[in-house]
Motif scaffolding. Structure first.
Motif, PDB file in Angstrom:
ATOM      1  N   PRO A   1     -49.263   3.407 -35.775  1.00 27.38           N
ATOM      2  CA  PRO A   1     -50.014   3.971 -34.649  1.00 27.38           C
ATOM      3  C   PRO A   1     -49.250   5.071 -33.905  1.00 27.38           C
ATOM      4  O   PRO A   1     -48.054   4.961 -33.651  1.00 27.38           O
ATOM      5  CB  PRO A   1     -50.243   2.764 -33.736  1.00 27.38           C
ATOM      6  N   ALA A   2     -49.973   6.128 -33.536  1.00 27.39           N
ATOM      7  CA  ALA A   2     -49.386   7.257 -32.809  1.00 27.39           C
ATOM      8  C   ALA A   2     -48.820   6.822 -31.463  1.00 27.39           C
ATOM      9  O   ALA A   2     -47.951   7.500 -30.912  1.00 27.39           O
ATOM     10  CB  ALA A   2     -50.428   8.355 -32.621  1.00 27.39           C
ATOM     11  N   GLU A   3     -49.268   5.707 -30.966  1.00 28.16           N
ATOM     12  CA  GLU A   3     -48.737   5.180 -29.708  1.00 28.16           C
ATOM     13  C   GLU A   3     -47.241   4.870 -29.817  1.00 28.16           C
ATOM     14  O   GLU A   3     -46.498   4.985 -28.848  1.00 28.16           O
ATOM     15  CB  GLU A   3     -49.518   3.920 -29.337  1.00 28.16           C
ATOM     16  N   PHE A   4     -46.798   4.483 -31.027  1.00 30.37           N
ATOM     17  CA  PHE A   4     -45.415   4.064 -31.231  1.00 30.37           C
ATOM     18  C   PHE A   4     -44.631   4.951 -32.197  1.00 30.37           C
ATOM     19  O   PHE A   4     -43.443   4.724 -32.401  1.00 30.37           O
ATOM     20  CB  PHE A   4     -45.371   2.630 -31.765  1.00 30.37           C
ATOM     21  N   PHE A   5     -45.283   5.943 -32.812  1.00 33.30           N
ATOM     22  CA  PHE A   5     -44.638   6.793 -33.820  1.00 33.30           C
ATOM     23  C   PHE A   5     -44.981   8.253 -33.562  1.00 33.30           C
ATOM     24  O   PHE A   5     -46.095   8.576 -33.143  1.00 33.30           O
ATOM     25  CB  PHE A   5     -45.113   6.428 -35.231  1.00 33.30           C
ATOM     26  N   THR A   6     -44.026   9.139 -33.846  1.00 31.44           N
ATOM     27  CA  THR A   6     -44.251  10.580 -33.867  1.00 31.44           C
ATOM     28  C   THR A   6     -44.318  10.976 -35.328  1.00 31.44           C
ATOM     29  O   THR A   6     -43.450  10.591 -36.119  1.00 31.44           O
ATOM     30  CB  THR A   6     -43.086  11.321 -33.172  1.00 31.44           C
ATOM     31  N   GLY A   7     -45.340  11.735 -35.714  1.00 27.79           N
ATOM     32  CA  GLY A   7     -45.487  12.121 -37.110  1.00 27.79           C
ATOM     33  C   GLY A   7     -46.185  11.038 -37.906  1.00 27.79           C
ATOM     34  O   GLY A   7     -46.708  10.072 -37.352  1.00 27.79           O
ATOM     35  N   ASP A   8     -46.189  11.214 -39.222  1.00 25.93           N
ATOM     36  CA  ASP A   8     -46.913  10.301 -40.101  1.00 25.93           C
ATOM     37  C   ASP A   8     -45.990   9.256 -40.710  1.00 25.93           C
ATOM     38  O   ASP A   8     -44.991   9.592 -41.354  1.00 25.93           O
ATOM     39  CB  ASP A   8     -47.593  11.083 -41.222  1.00 25.93           C
ATOM     40  N   ALA A   9     -46.356   8.002 -40.500  1.00 25.53           N
ATOM     41  CA  ALA A   9     -45.624   6.875 -41.093  1.00 25.53           C
ATOM     42  C   ALA A   9     -46.636   5.809 -41.486  1.00 25.53           C
ATOM     43  O   ALA A   9     -47.685   5.668 -40.845  1.00 25.53           O
ATOM     44  CB  ALA A   9     -44.601   6.325 -40.108  1.00 25.53           C
ATOM     45  N   TRP A  10     -46.316   5.078 -42.532  1.00 22.84           N
ATOM     46  CA  TRP A  10     -47.183   4.015 -43.022  1.00 22.84           C
ATOM     47  C   TRP A  10     -46.337   2.786 -43.266  1.00 22.84           C
ATOM     48  O   TRP A  10     -45.161   2.876 -43.601  1.00 22.84           O
ATOM     49  CB  TRP A  10     -47.837   4.430 -44.341  1.00 22.84           C
TER      50      TRP A  10
END
Length: 133
Positions: free
Chosen positions: A13-22
């Motif tokens: 979630p963008a709430e907890f991450f900057t950029g794209d992560a899975w």
């Protein structure tokens, strides 16, 4: 013995991450187990927000170059095979180098995670030290 069915890969979630992560949830223990294990894949430049774990967290770097920083410390450049542990309550972030994908196995206990502010670009680009120095 139990063969565990894994949930589908989820976008972090963008709430907890900057950029794209899975992430892939590999294991989420049921009481009395508190064990948690996720495989997390970061696009270049992606990173977590500052956070801490109530019982600490261990990262095993699988692929790429990881950047990891504890509050007040230098950014550490970690490589495949490196193991990084953050103790209980230590504020930290982790993510991929700006020019490489990165994957790590994240191990922790309980869902007691305190999410804080996003890592600034200046913090991300701060002075680095390498585990390969």
């Amino acid at each position: 013995m139990e063969i565990v069915t894994r949930p589908a890969t989820s976008k972090a979630p963008a709430e907890f991450f900057t950029g794209d992560a899975w992430w892939d949830v590999l294991y989420a223990g049921k009481e009395p187990s508190r064990a948690r294990a996720n495989m997390v894949r970061f696009a270049p430049g992606a990173r977590t927000a500052w956070h801490s774990h109530g019982l600490g967290q261990t990262l095993y770097i699988v692929d790429g170059i990881a950047l990891i920083q504890s509050r007040g410390g230098q950014v550490v450049e970690a490589h495949p095979g490196d193991i990084v542990h953050t103790p209980p309550g230590e504020e930290h972030w982790h993510g991929a180098a700006p020019d490489r994908f990165m994957a790590h196995l994240a191990l922790w206990e309980t869902d007691e995670v305190s999410w804080l502010q996003h890592v600034t670009d200046d913090e991300y680009a701060g002075p680095r030290t390498s585990t390969r120095a």
